[in-house]
Structures are given as structure tokens and as C-alpha cells.
Scaffold this active site. Structure first.
Site, short mmCIF file in Angstrom:
data_model
loop_
_atom_site.label_atom_id
_atom_site.label_comp_id
_atom_site.label_asym_id
_atom_site.label_seq_id
_atom_site.Cartn_x
_atom_site.Cartn_y
_atom_site.Cartn_z
CD GLU A 111 -2.43 -1.29 2.75
OE1 GLU A 111 -3.08 -0.32 3.18
OE2 GLU A 111 -2.25 -2.33 3.41
CE LYS A 113 5.33 5.67 6.56
NZ LYS A 113 5.25 7.13 6.75
CG ASP A 115 4.10 12.89 4.81
OD1 ASP A 115 3.99 12.50 5.98
OD2 ASP A 115 4.96 13.71 4.45
CE1 TYR A 222 -2.89 2.89 8.46
CE2 TYR A 222 -3.07 4.80 7.02
CZ TYR A 222 -2.68 4.24 8.21
OH TYR A 222 -2.11 5.03 9.18
CE LYS A 309 9.25 7.28 5.30
NZ LYS A 309 9.53 7.75 6.64
CB CYS A 403 29.97 21.07 29.71
SG CYS A 403 28.20 21.38 29.61
CB CYS A 406 28.26 23.52 33.57
SG CYS A 406 28.75 21.82 33.17
CB CYS A 421 28.37 17.44 30.53
SG CYS A 421 28.50 18.47 32.02
CB CYS A 427 25.12 20.41 33.62
SG CYS A 427 25.25 20.90 31.88
#
Length: 665
Positions: A111, A113, A115, A222, A309, A403, A406, A421, A427
Site C-alpha cells: 500500500e 504510505k 503523508d 488502511y 521510504k 561542556c 557549565c 558532561c 549542569c
């Protein structure tokens, strides 16, 4: 039946038929003028005789109902995601896997697909009673009033439909309607909509259903879901749905091999550009429903279906800079900041670079011309660099060592792809991320509290961890940006109501690394309380079904933290559910401990879901496939012959539902 009632019923039936011919079959059998004339006649009769009101009358499609807040409703049957494939090899691997699990020849239903926005419609006695968005798959928003305005959704079915069932599909906006809507918006000086999919999705959440009625939305169906539906294959179910009045795309095809599936894919990869709707791939399903049942589900997706896809659209643009984001677990994600570019209907400005290895592998540098595509046509990703356009003064990218939030030195464990980190409790993005996870829908589901508000609360110093939420007062939150009195009331009420969330979801909400929804359920069911988990050793944890060393180490590390234990003790003080409730424990035993049980077929006195719950409540494990480890099979009518054959070959006994229930007495 009175003469008036009979007249009303005849008009309704006639209008439904014309509506079906026009919106489902694309074959008008009456002029618009005559249709409107009959509709007006019906409206006048219904207005004069309110005693004959019918929520599913054709007159109700014009909308007018205003919904301020959409009710969250649990799906009776979970809406799963689909696994994705991108190549012939992926599909062949999938076929190899499923052929090991079922006997006999396998046919496939192919079938397109579409969107759009996923929807689940519930029908009882042939009438539409509920329309729920996909949400997180477990629960979604009740948008029934809006869905009723879509002309291709039947409000009353025809033919031999089941007494009750769900049907799944996509709400789409055809290109023609989308272009017309945008022309009207431009004419009145408003920004045009970006793409049909997002516009269709946004339409479902409009508060005024009369506004939804103005949009040329369509509903393409479907998948049938429910019990005793009277169909044996997916292909047959599509035909039945058409007979009952649903708009089911006719592009579906039955394939006897993966080669035939690939022919279908190749044809539609080109032909899809001539369709009136957006499509992004093909869905391939095992056709036989009995084989589908035997294959079962993973934690996220059906094993019997695969989405192929179509190749994503690609563009090239300039990489302006690389910045770094800190996640709730401390994981560092490098982000490419791009010169804005149009891609698959949206403007792309950023793309994930994943980790240091990916940057090094592609040798990505600031100033490069990079190729970008939408991975699965959703998340933008960088595929490579156009080296012919690289600036002469280009410098290799040096990954950060501290980081960005921080300034703590980053660490990278052996075997890990990402840098982290380690400043867990100091943080800010980690603190905010953990609280945002705690309040999310699958976790504590706190109404009135969103991600932005969490950031404000942390930045204003009102909370520093998720246990602080339970001490918030209305007076503290009202001064926050965009916070009115009613919003403040809803926030405090939502926090209070979250104390009733069951233990397994609280455990997931704590944000222990590697403890997702499924693992949280396993741990909650096994240990029954947070105290029991907190004192469990790594060796003990590994003995729990499906808990590996990595998860066990993470759980032990979490409960070894003094700060984490202080937070958990505070949650206890606020009466958050940190153990399985007495009501739940009441029906639970260890009678089936160690048993691995397969449930197959149709049952008389109990539903399959109730059977599975009984097995789990009594310490057993439900398996979707038969193996040498299977203890026995609870078999109902119409059990798959391949499962029977496999059980006989492995010497596994079959018992019926009554024999199983006797075991528990």
C-alpha cells in the site's frame, strides 16, 4: 414511525448516498445545487423536530462545535509505529526474519504510505462514535467533532459491518486544495502554509469545527483493528472497508514475493508524482492475518509490516557554524547551523552531526558546502561535503573538550559514540531536560506544564529537580511569563493529580539512563517497589527478564547517588506512587513464575488481552513466537496451522482457555 420521521430518515439516507458517491467514489450523481436544496430541507425538518436529532446526520458535517481543550483518550488498541527500510537488502533481511517465524508461503499487501496525520476511528453499530489522534500510540486527543466535518469519513456505515471496530488511516490535504487555501491566504495578506502534511495535522486541533469544515481534508483508511471482524487477510479487509463506505485507496496490490513488492515500489517511485496527495513510501504487510498474529510485535512496531521510504530529497547549502547541545543524560550533540534552504516543503536551518566520529569521518568543516537530506524525510542530516567548493583557508573541526553550558571537562566512555558532561546535578540543560522528561506524556503526564515553563521555573530558581515541583504554589508561578491565573491553577492541579500516576510510569519518569518504558514495566513488575529496586545488586538485576549488564550498571549507579536518594525520599513524602498499589497487587501471584506462554487463536469467555494480562499478573511471560523455551500454548479457535505444526515438532502442549483459568484457581 411517524410520517415526519420517515421523511427525515429518507432524506438522510439519500444525502449519505450522494455524499459517498461524490467524496469517496469521485462520481457525482446529483448537482451541487440539488444537493444543497435537499440538505436545507433536512436542516429545516430537524430544526422543527428536535426529538429526531441524530449526531450522525449529514447536517452535522458543517461543524460549529467549539472545543477549548481536547480530551486525552487511551487507545483501546495501541497504535504502533512502523519499522523503516531504505533498500532492497533491508526488505530481503526482513523477509528472512519473518520466514523463520512462520510456516507456509507468505503473501504481501503493498500500500502507498500517505503523508498526513494519523487517526483512529471507532464505530459501534455502524455509527462513528470516536476519532482519536495517534498521540504517543497509547493515547491521543479526541477530535471527533472536527473529523465529522470531513466528507469522506462515513458517519453511518452500510453493509455487513462488525458490531464494533477501529479503523486507522491518514487525514490528508490534497495538493489542489492546499494550493487553493494558500492562494486565498496570500490574497488577504497572510503567510502561506508551509506544506500539506503540517496543515492537515494542524487542522485537527482547530478549536472551531466550522473552520475545519472549510478545509478540503480527506481521510484515507488502511487498517481494521478489533475482534471477530470476519476477515482473514489484509487485502480482504481493504475491500470490506470499501464496501462499508470508507475511502480506501485503490493502489493496493497483492504480491507473492519480495521481487513483486520491489516492482510495486519501482512503479510508484515515479508514478507518485502524479498522485493528488503527498506520499513518502510504501507499506508492506504480511497479508494473512493469522500469520500476522503469529509474528506479533516488538516493543515499538509490528513484526509483520515494514515501511519502505522513497529516496529523500537532497539539497546543498553552506555550513555556517557548529554548536553543541547538552541532553538530559549529559550527552553532547554537535549541531550544524546551515544557511537556510528549502527541503521537502520546509525551511531547514539546522541538522544533527551526531558525534565526533561522524564529523571526523565526513571531515566536516565550517564554511563547507554540504549535502543535506531529511532522514526518513523528517530529521535533516548531512550526507557529505562538496570538496570542490571548500574554502582555501579551511581548518579541520576540533571537537570541544568542555561542556558548553557549565565548562566541566567532557568524558567519553570506552565503546561510547558520544561525549558526556559528568556534572549531573549542576549542569542546567541536564536539570531542565530531566524535569521535562519527568512531566512528559508517557511519564507523569502533568497537565498545564510544558517544556518552556519548566525552563522558566529552573531559570527563575523556583525548582532544581523534579521533586521541587510538588512544593510549587500558585503565588510562585503566576508572575512567570505568559502565566495567567487559570493557567497557574491548571499547573498546580496537574502536579497534584500526577501523584496518582502508577509506579511503572513514575519509574520511567525518573530518567534513569537506559530505563525506557518497557524496562521500567519489567522492573516495576519484578520488584514491586522503589525500595526493592534501590537495594538490588547488579547480579540480582541481571537475572530479571530482559535486563542486561548495561541497564543493571546504570540502575545501580543511579541509586548509589546520595542526591538521587534524597530526591526519591522527597517524592515519597509527597505521596508519589513509588510502589505497586495494593489494588494491583491483590490480583498478582507467582503461580506462573518462570513460565513462557504463547496465546493464539480466538477465545469465547475472555479476550486475548485479558488472557495476556492474567499471565503477566501471575508472574508468567507472554511470548509471541514458539520456541524450545515455550512452556505451553493457550490455544483458541482458528489457531494458525503453522503454530500447531511447530508446537507438535517441539513437543509443546496446547491447553484451552478453561484449562488455563483452572490453573489459576
Amino acid at each position: 414511525m411517524s410520517k415526519i420521521q420517515s421523511q427525515i430518515n429518507l432524506l438522510r439516507e439519500e444525502l449519505r448516498k450522494h455524499n459517498y458517491n461524490y467524496y469517496v467514489l469521485d462520481n457525482a450523481t446529483i448537482s451541487d445545487f440539488d444537493f444543497d436544496k435537499k440538505l436545507k430541507e433536512l436542516q429545516e425538518l430537524e430544526a422543527k423536530h428536535p426529538e429526531y436529532f441524530d449526531a450522525n446526520s449529514p447536517t452535522q458535517r458543517v461543524g460549529g462545535e467549539v472545543t477549548k481543550n481536547f480530551e486525552t483518550v487511551k487507545h483501546e488498541h495501541r497504535m504502533y509505529s512502523l519499522d523503516n527500510s531504505y533498500s532492497k537488502e533491508d526488505l530481503q533481511d526482513w523477509e528472512t526474519r519473518i520466514k523463520k517465524m512462520v510456516y507456509g508461503d507468505i503473501e504481501y499487501t503493498c500500500e502507498l504510505k500517505y503523508d498526513g496525520a494519523s487517526i483512529s476511528l471507532t464505530y459501534e453499530s455502524g455509527k462513528l462514535v470516536k476519532a482519536i489522534t495517534r498521540g504517543d500510540g497509547f493515547q491521543g486527543d479526541n477530535v471527533t467533532a472536527n473529523i465529522k466535518t470531513i466528507k469522506s469519513v462515513p458517519l453511518q456505515l452500510k453493509g455487513d459491518y462488525p458490531a464494533k471496530f477501529d479503523i486507522r488511516g491518514e487525514i490528508v490535504l490534497p495538493f489542489e486544495g492546499f494550493i487553493k487555501m494558500n492562494e486565498e491566504r496570500v490574497e488577504i495578506g497572510e503567510e502561506p502554509y508551509r506544506n500539506p502534511r503540517n496543515t492537515a495535522s494542524g487542522s485537527l486541533k482547530l478549536q472551531d469545527s466550522a473552520e475545519v469544515a472549510k478545509r478540503p481534508l480527506e481521510c484515507l483508511l488502511y487498517n481494521l483493528t478489533g475482534y471477530n471482524l470476519g476477515v482473514n487477510t489484509q487485502f480482504e479487509s481493504l475491500d470490506k472497508a470499501r464496501q462499508w463506505g470508507f475511502k480506501v485507496p485503490k493502489a493496493a496490490k497483492l504480491a507473492k514475493s519480495i521481487d513483486e513488492v520491489l516492482e510495486f515500489i519501482d512503479y510508484w517511485n515515479e508514478e507518485r508524482h502524479n498522485l493528488p496527495y503527498e506520499t513518502d513510501g510504501v507499506v508492506i504487510k504480511v497479508n494473512n492475518l493469522q500469520q500476522q498474529e503469529e509474528l506479533g510485535y516488538t516493543a515499538k512496531a509490528p513484526r509483520w509490516a515494514m515501511a519502505y521510504k522513497f529516496k529523500a530529497e537532497q539539497v546543498s547549502t553552506t555550513l555556517n557554524s557548529i554548536t553543541y547541545q547538552v541532553g538530559r543524560t549529559g550527552a553532547i550533540t554537535p549541531v550544524a547551523n546551515l544557511e537556510p534552504v528549502e527541503l521537502a516543503g520546509t525551511t531547514v536551518k539546522r541538522a544533527s552531526l551526531h558525534n565526533a566520529d561522524q564529523i571526523e569521518k565526513l571531515d566536516i568543516r565550517v564554511g563547507d558546502e554540504v549535502y543535506v537530506e531529511k532522514g526518513g524525510e523528517i530529521i535533516p542530516k548531512i550526507l557529505g561535503v562538496d570538496l570542490s567548493k571548500r574554502p582555501k583557508n579551511s581548518e579541520a573541526t576540533t571537537y570541544i573538550t568542555s561542556c558548553p553550558e557549565c565548562d566541566t571537562s567532557l568524558i567519553r566512555q570506552e565503546g561510547e559514540a558520544q561525549h558526556y558532561c559528568p556534572n549531573y546535578n549542576g549542569c542546567n540543560p541536564q536539570i531542565i531536560g530531566r524535569i521535562q522528561h519527568f512531566i512528559s506524556r508517557k511519564a507523569m503526564d502533568i497537565d498545564g506544564l510544558g517544556g518552556e515553563t519548566v525552563s522558566l521555573l529552573v531559570n527563575e530558581g523556583l525548582i532544581n529537580n523534579y521533586s521541587d515541583l510538588y512544593e510549587l504554589t500558585k503565588e510562585q508561578v503566576i508572575p512567570l511569563e505568559r502565566m495567567a491565573e487559570k493557567s497557574a491553577d491548571n499547573l498546580i492541579k496537574g502536579i497534584a493529580e500526577s501523584k496518582n500516576i502508577p509506579f511503572e510510569r513514575v519509574l520511567f519518569a525518573l530518567g534513569i539512563r537506559y530505563v525506557g518504558e518497557t524496562v521500567a514495566k519489567k522492573l516495576a513488575k519484578h520488584y514491586k517497589s522503589i525500595d526493592a529496586i534501590a537495594i538490588a545488586s547488579q547480579e540480582d538485576l541481571v537475572n530479571v527478564d530482559e535486563i542486561g549488564i548495561k541497564i543493571a550498571e546504570s540502575v545501580v549507579a543511579f541509586f548509589s547517588s546520595e542526591e538521587n536518594m534524597l530526591i526519591i525520599n522527597r517524592l515519597k513524602g509527597f505521596n508519589v506512587q513509588l510502589k505497586i498499589s495494593d489494588e494491583e497487587l491483590e490480583g498478582q501471584t507467582d503461580k506462573l513464575k518462570g513460565d513462557i506462554i504463547v496465546v493464539s487463536g480466538v477465545f469465547e469467555s475472555i479476550s486475548r488481552n485479558e488472557l495476556k494480562k492474567l499471565i503477566e499478573d501471575n508472574g508468567g511471560k507472554v511470548s509471541s513466537s514458539i520456541s524450545s523455551k515455550t512452556s505451553y500454548i493457550v490455544a483458541g479457535d482458528n489457531m494458525g496451522p503453522s503454530k500447531k505444526d511447530k508446537a507438535e515438532k517441539l513437543g509443546i502442549s496446547l491447553i484451552n482457555e478453561y484449562e488455563f483459568l483452572q490453573k489459576l484457581e
